[in-house]
Design a protein around this motif. Structure first.
Motif, PDB file in Angstrom:
ATOM      1  N   GLY A  62       0.687  -0.755   0.077  1.00  0.00           N
ATOM      2  CA  GLY A  62       0.425   0.306  -0.172  1.00  0.00           C
ATOM      3  C   GLY A  62       0.725   0.764   0.142  1.00  0.00           C
ATOM      4  N   VAL A  63       1.840   1.135  -1.137  1.00  0.00           N
ATOM      5  CA  VAL A  63       2.544   2.314  -1.220  1.00  0.00           C
ATOM      6  C   VAL A  63       1.955   3.614  -1.551  1.00  0.00           C
ATOM      7  N   ASN A  64       2.658   4.830  -0.946  1.00  0.00           N
ATOM      8  CA  ASN A  64       2.051   6.058  -1.817  1.00  0.00           C
ATOM      9  C   ASN A  64       2.860   7.405  -1.313  1.00  0.00           C
ATOM     10  N   ASN A  65       2.161   8.026  -2.140  1.00  0.00           N
ATOM     11  CA  ASN A  65       3.865   9.620  -1.355  1.00  0.00           C
ATOM     12  C   ASN A  65       4.850   9.090  -1.541  1.00  0.00           C
ATOM     13  N   VAL A  66       5.372   8.886  -2.672  1.00  0.00           N
ATOM     14  CA  VAL A  66       6.981   8.192  -2.983  1.00  0.00           C
ATOM     15  C   VAL A  66       7.698   9.308  -3.461  1.00  0.00           C
ATOM     16  N   GLU A  67       8.343   9.407  -2.585  1.00  0.00           N
ATOM     17  CA  GLU A  67       9.848  10.427  -3.190  1.00  0.00           C
ATOM     18  C   GLU A  67      11.160   9.792  -3.747  1.00  0.00           C
ATOM     19  N   ILE A  68      11.571  10.283  -4.605  1.00  0.00           N
ATOM     20  CA  ILE A  68      13.113   9.115  -4.851  1.00  0.00           C
ATOM     21  C   ILE A  68      14.057  10.440  -5.761  1.00  0.00           C
ATOM     22  N   ASN A  69      15.301  10.357  -5.340  1.00  0.00           N
ATOM     23  CA  ASN A  69      16.092  11.834  -5.056  1.00  0.00           C
ATOM     24  C   ASN A  69      17.537  11.108  -5.110  1.00  0.00           C
ATOM     25  N   PHE A  70      18.149  10.517  -6.129  1.00  0.00           N
ATOM     26  CA  PHE A  70      19.671  10.341  -6.429  1.00  0.00           C
ATOM     27  C   PHE A  70      19.818  11.276  -6.760  1.00  0.00           C
ATOM     28  N   PHE A 103      26.407   7.800  -0.153  1.00  0.00           N
ATOM     29  CA  PHE A 103      27.863   7.321  -1.239  1.00  0.00           C
ATOM     30  C   PHE A 103      27.332   7.252  -2.732  1.00  0.00           C
ATOM     31  N   GLN A 104      27.786   6.191  -3.481  1.00  0.00           N
ATOM     32  CA  GLN A 104      26.757   6.923  -5.322  1.00  0.00           C
ATOM     33  C   GLN A 104      25.860   5.958  -5.115  1.00  0.00           C
ATOM     34  N   PRO A 105      24.722   6.769  -5.989  1.00  0.00           N
ATOM     35  CA  PRO A 105      24.419   7.265  -5.938  1.00  0.00           C
ATOM     36  C   PRO A 105      24.255   8.133  -4.491  1.00  0.00           C
ATOM     37  N   GLN A 106      23.945   9.474  -4.108  1.00  0.00           N
ATOM     38  CA  GLN A 106      23.999  10.235  -3.558  1.00  0.00           C
ATOM     39  C   GLN A 106      22.465  10.622  -3.393  1.00  0.00           C
ATOM     40  N   GLY A 107      21.234  10.144  -2.483  1.00  0.00           N
ATOM     41  CA  GLY A 107      20.055  11.005  -1.857  1.00  0.00           C
ATOM     42  C   GLY A 107      19.837  10.059  -1.489  1.00  0.00           C
ATOM     43  N   TYR A 108      18.391  10.227  -1.472  1.00  0.00           N
ATOM     44  CA  TYR A 108      17.151   9.519  -0.508  1.00  0.00           C
ATOM     45  C   TYR A 108      15.772   9.291  -1.181  1.00  0.00           C
ATOM     46  N   ILE A 109      15.064   7.547  -0.460  1.00  0.00           N
ATOM     47  CA  ILE A 109      13.679   7.822  -0.856  1.00  0.00           C
ATOM     48  C   ILE A 109      12.943   7.702   0.716  1.00  0.00           C
ATOM     49  N   LYS A 110      12.233   7.934  -0.497  1.00  0.00           N
ATOM     50  CA  LYS A 110      10.732   7.965   0.827  1.00  0.00           C
ATOM     51  C   LYS A 110       9.192   7.972  -0.146  1.00  0.00           C
ATOM     52  N   PHE A 111       8.878   7.426   1.458  1.00  0.00           N
ATOM     53  CA  PHE A 111       7.343   6.696   1.131  1.00  0.00           C
ATOM     54  C   PHE A 111       6.793   6.872   2.343  1.00  0.00           C
ATOM     55  N   GLN A 112       5.179   6.303   2.211  1.00  0.00           N
ATOM     56  CA  GLN A 112       4.149   6.026   2.665  1.00  0.00           C
ATOM     57  C   GLN A 112       3.833   4.741   2.800  1.00  0.00           C
ATOM     58  N   CYS A 113       3.736   3.494   3.385  1.00  0.00           N
ATOM     59  CA  CYS A 113       2.669   2.604   3.713  1.00  0.00           C
ATOM     60  C   CYS A 113       2.401   1.926   4.517  1.00  0.00           C
ATOM     61  N   ASP A 114       1.197   1.012   4.097  1.00  0.00           N
ATOM     62  CA  ASP A 114       0.473   0.430   4.867  1.00  0.00           C
ATOM     63  C   ASP A 114       1.438  -0.623   5.617  1.00  0.00           C
ATOM     64  N   GLY A 115       2.297  -1.648   5.192  1.00  0.00           N
ATOM     65  CA  GLY A 115       2.737  -2.815   5.671  1.00  0.00           C
ATOM     66  C   GLY A 115       4.304  -3.803   5.220  1.00  0.00           C
ATOM     67  N   MET A 116       5.184  -3.770   5.843  1.00  0.00           N
ATOM     68  CA  MET A 116       6.480  -4.303   5.909  1.00  0.00           C
ATOM     69  C   MET A 116       6.912  -5.269   5.653  1.00  0.00           C
ATOM     70  N   ILE A 117       7.727  -5.736   5.070  1.00  0.00           N
ATOM     71  CA  ILE A 117       7.712  -7.058   4.987  1.00  0.00           C
ATOM     72  C   ILE A 117       9.345  -7.522   5.270  1.00  0.00           C
ATOM     73  N   PHE A 118      10.439  -7.642   5.771  1.00  0.00           N
ATOM     74  CA  PHE A 118      11.634  -8.325   5.454  1.00  0.00           C
ATOM     75  C   PHE A 118      12.086 -10.233   5.506  1.00  0.00           C
ATOM     76  N   SER A 119      12.657  -9.882   3.947  1.00  0.00           N
ATOM     77  CA  SER A 119      12.287 -11.933   3.641  1.00  0.00           C
ATOM     78  C   SER A 119      13.961 -12.784   3.520  1.00  0.00           C
ATOM     79  N   ILE A 120      14.456 -13.536   4.492  1.00  0.00           N
ATOM     80  CA  ILE A 120      16.153 -14.034   4.216  1.00  0.00           C
ATOM     81  C   ILE A 120      14.777 -15.531   3.742  1.00  0.00           C
ATOM     82  N   VAL A 121      16.403 -15.755   2.641  1.00  0.00           N
ATOM     83  CA  VAL A 121      15.329 -17.199   2.357  1.00  0.00           C
ATOM     84  C   VAL A 121      16.644 -17.965   2.033  1.00  0.00           C
ATOM     85  N   GLU A 122      17.406 -19.068   2.461  1.00  0.00           N
ATOM     86  CA  GLU A 122      18.134 -19.660   1.892  1.00  0.00           C
ATOM     87  C   GLU A 122      18.533 -19.955   0.510  1.00  0.00           C
TER      88      GLU A 122
END
Length: 127
Positions: A62-70, A103-122
């Protein structure tokens, strides 16, 4: 094949500094974002999974209000983007997510979302 899923506020336990984003993909009709991460790993997970053979992804729903600056300040082409800082703040039921790149590039990514998941798969080892 082992899999570890870390969700929402539990991501505070994950250190993404000095890891890098290798791919950004808009999925589910552009509503969600998947980032493939080259994760440096961390000691607290080394007894749970073989850190030498992993694939890691960050999913944002549910991502919105995305701002990407590199800003690229040299002649290199676009490649992996090293994460200097990853942070988020929960306000009501939404997460305000912020990646910083020094570093390279310099900048940021910002946004709003409803939820986040980090998955680690062996992944299975090659014979």
């Amino acid at each position: 094949m082992k899999k570890i899923i870390i969700e929402n506020e539990q991501l505070e336990s994950i250190i993404l500094d000095e890891s890098s984003i290798t791919s950004i993909e808009w999925i589910n009709e552009g509503v969600d974002i998947r980032m493939k991460i080259y994760w440096c790993g961390q000691e607290s997970y080394s007894d749970k999974i073989d850190m030498r053979n992993i694939f890691t992804n960050l999913f944002f729903r549910g991502v919105n209000n995305v701002e990407i600056n590199f800003a690229y300040t040299n002649d290199f082409s676009i490649g992996n983007i090293e994460i200097t800082k990853f942070s988020f703040e929960k306000v009501d039921s939404r997460y305000f997510v912020h990646f910083t790149f020094d570093f390279q590039p310099q900048g940021y990514i910002k946004f709003q979302c409803d939820g986040m998941i980090f998955s680690i798969v062996e992944s299975p080892r090659c014979p």
